[in-house]
Design a protein around this motif. Sequence first.
Motif, mmCIF file in Angstrom:
data_model
loop_
_atom_site.group_PDB
_atom_site.id
_atom_site.type_symbol
_atom_site.label_atom_id
_atom_site.label_comp_id
_atom_site.label_asym_id
_atom_site.label_seq_id
_atom_site.Cartn_x
_atom_site.Cartn_y
_atom_site.Cartn_z
ATOM 1 N N GLU A 197 0.838 -1.186 0.000
ATOM 2 C CA GLU A 197 0.000 0.000 0.000
ATOM 3 C C GLU A 197 0.877 1.240 0.000
ATOM 4 O O GLU A 197 1.848 1.321 0.741
ATOM 5 N N GLY A 198 0.549 2.187 -0.861
ATOM 6 C CA GLY A 198 1.262 3.463 -0.882
ATOM 7 C C GLY A 198 0.309 4.569 -0.475
ATOM 8 O O GLY A 198 -0.787 4.306 0.012
ATOM 9 N N THR A 199 0.728 5.814 -0.669
ATOM 10 C CA THR A 199 -0.093 6.958 -0.278
ATOM 11 C C THR A 199 -1.401 7.010 -1.067
ATOM 12 O O THR A 199 -2.447 7.330 -0.519
ATOM 13 N N ILE B 75 -3.584 1.006 -3.369
ATOM 14 C CA ILE B 75 -3.368 -0.314 -2.785
ATOM 15 C C ILE B 75 -3.051 -1.232 -3.960
ATOM 16 O O ILE B 75 -3.727 -1.183 -4.988
ATOM 17 N N VAL B 76 -2.004 -2.038 -3.806
ATOM 18 C CA VAL B 76 -1.589 -2.899 -4.914
ATOM 19 C C VAL B 76 -1.868 -4.370 -4.559
ATOM 20 O O VAL B 76 -1.516 -4.828 -3.475
ATOM 21 N N TYR B 77 -2.536 -5.061 -5.473
ATOM 22 C CA TYR B 77 -2.869 -6.472 -5.276
ATOM 23 C C TYR B 77 -2.146 -7.331 -6.303
ATOM 24 O O TYR B 77 -1.856 -6.883 -7.414
ATOM 25 N N LEU C 291 -0.139 -10.732 -12.383
ATOM 26 C CA LEU C 291 -0.339 -9.320 -12.680
ATOM 27 C C LEU C 291 -0.356 -8.534 -11.380
ATOM 28 O O LEU C 291 -0.562 -9.105 -10.309
ATOM 29 N N ALA C 292 -0.118 -7.239 -11.493
ATOM 30 C CA ALA C 292 -0.308 -6.372 -10.328
ATOM 31 C C ALA C 292 -1.518 -5.498 -10.628
ATOM 32 O O ALA C 292 -1.606 -4.918 -11.716
ATOM 33 N N ILE C 293 -2.470 -5.448 -9.704
ATOM 34 C CA ILE C 293 -3.639 -4.585 -9.895
ATOM 35 C C ILE C 293 -3.551 -3.446 -8.880
ATOM 36 O O ILE C 293 -3.558 -3.671 -7.680
ATOM 37 N N LYS C 294 -3.395 -2.256 -9.393
ATOM 38 C CA LYS C 294 -3.201 -1.080 -8.548
ATOM 39 C C LYS C 294 -4.513 -0.318 -8.444
ATOM 40 O O LYS C 294 -4.975 0.266 -9.421
ATOM 41 N N LYS C 295 -5.092 -0.353 -7.266
ATOM 42 C CA LYS C 295 -6.366 0.340 -7.050
ATOM 43 C C LYS C 295 -6.070 1.715 -6.481
ATOM 44 O O LYS C 295 -5.573 1.854 -5.367
ATOM 45 N N LEU D 90 -1.284 -3.817 -14.154
ATOM 46 C CA LEU D 90 0.114 -3.568 -14.511
ATOM 47 C C LEU D 90 0.915 -4.860 -14.567
ATOM 48 O O LEU D 90 0.539 -5.863 -13.974
ATOM 49 N N GLU D 91 2.020 -4.765 -15.259
ATOM 50 C CA GLU D 91 3.016 -5.831 -15.245
ATOM 51 C C GLU D 91 3.417 -6.096 -13.785
ATOM 52 O O GLU D 91 3.613 -5.157 -13.011
ATOM 53 N N TYR D 92 3.535 -7.376 -13.414
ATOM 54 C CA TYR D 92 3.921 -7.753 -12.054
ATOM 55 C C TYR D 92 5.435 -7.718 -11.921
ATOM 56 O O TYR D 92 6.148 -8.400 -12.656
ATOM 57 N N LEU D 93 5.929 -6.899 -10.999
ATOM 58 C CA LEU D 93 7.376 -6.738 -10.822
ATOM 59 C C LEU D 93 7.722 -7.101 -9.380
ATOM 60 O O LEU D 93 7.648 -6.269 -8.481
ATOM 61 N N PRO D 94 8.079 -8.372 -9.171
ATOM 62 C CA PRO D 94 8.141 -8.918 -7.812
ATOM 63 C C PRO D 94 9.422 -8.624 -7.036
ATOM 64 O O PRO D 94 9.487 -8.919 -5.855
ATOM 65 N N ALA E 54 8.324 3.289 -13.179
ATOM 66 C CA ALA E 54 6.912 3.154 -12.809
ATOM 67 C C ALA E 54 6.381 4.451 -12.227
ATOM 68 O O ALA E 54 7.111 5.431 -12.129
ATOM 69 N N ASP E 55 5.140 4.438 -11.849
ATOM 70 C CA ASP E 55 4.480 5.553 -11.179
ATOM 71 C C ASP E 55 4.440 6.820 -12.011
ATOM 72 O O ASP E 55 5.092 7.816 -11.699
ATOM 73 N N PHE E 56 3.645 6.752 -13.045
ATOM 74 C CA PHE E 56 3.494 7.892 -13.923
ATOM 75 C C PHE E 56 2.417 8.861 -13.452
ATOM 76 O O PHE E 56 1.835 9.576 -14.229
#
Length: 314
Positions: free
Chosen positions: A15-17, A20-22, A34-38, A86-90, A151-153
Amino acid sequence: DETKQRYVKDKKLGEGTYAIVYLGHLRADPSSLLAIKKIKVNTEYRDGLSMDAIREVKYLQELSHPNIIALHAVFSSKNQNLNLVLEYLPLGDLEMLIKDSEGIRYGTAEVKAWMGMLGRAVWFCHENFVLHRDIKPNNLLIAADGEVKLADFGLARSFSDPYRPMTYQVITRWYRPPELLFGARFYSGAVDVWSMGTVFAELILRSPFLAGNTDVHQLELICNTIGTPTEENWPGVSKLEGFLKYDKAATIPVRGREFYLSRFGTAGPVGVDLLMSMLALDPRKRCTARQVLEHKWWSSDPRPTAKEDLPKKG
Ligand code: ADP
């Protein structure tokens, strides 16, 4: 809706500011990762945030490059929440590697490999008229094969219209160039090149290069470490809205090669030359992302480490 049905959300990754990333997968392919960024929209930031989220989507979908995180799809869930697939970057991010000085060792060849990947990502953004505007180690994620991905555009914005003023409250303070600290509203890809320079310095030092506590302190660090901006070394700087006039007697001359060699000598004289050109005070004198890629450091020894041989966390 249809797009939403194609994806399944699994466990929470972090979780960021603003999000939330799943972990997720394609409904049709349970083995896909995959990464799902809500993006959190139901917060006090609602207005600004949803605009940022929309920008992130708009620019990210258009940029397809090995060093830029891939955006596969976008859908909204309940409460108008925006979800980015998003692409999953583990393997974490560059900040984690820099900080893990007990566990992870690296040298100039590794720094060269990471900087090369960052340089290609930034060049590709600028080539497509996109400024990233938030380059920092924490936004450089690492793929399973060692590839670094920008990341984080959230703050990215097209700069194809040079006459439209832009906000200067962008870029995390430590990576922010002097023109933004002085409130410049017309700026260019040079802002990202400065950030790249501070990341380069941080990779070598293994600690943040210019870690200001406030904007004024940040400018003070830039003056003391790099040199005081003056009309002589940066024509026009005194006309910027937020320019702080420094006492002539207290003016610190722009640092020469010896200073950089003493602190960043491990990068070699050619590497130091590249670092200095990324950290030019006057944005017009700063090298461009294209010039970064054309620099002779990349072809001088040591050669960059192959991505599969780069150090990884844990
Ligand atoms: P922050 O910028 O604070 O790291 P983010 O919202 O971007 O916040 O991400 C929160 C966390 O989710 C990250 O720290 C990371 O652990 C994880 N994460 C983000 N994006 C991805 C991704 N594409 N793949 C895997 N994990 C991710």
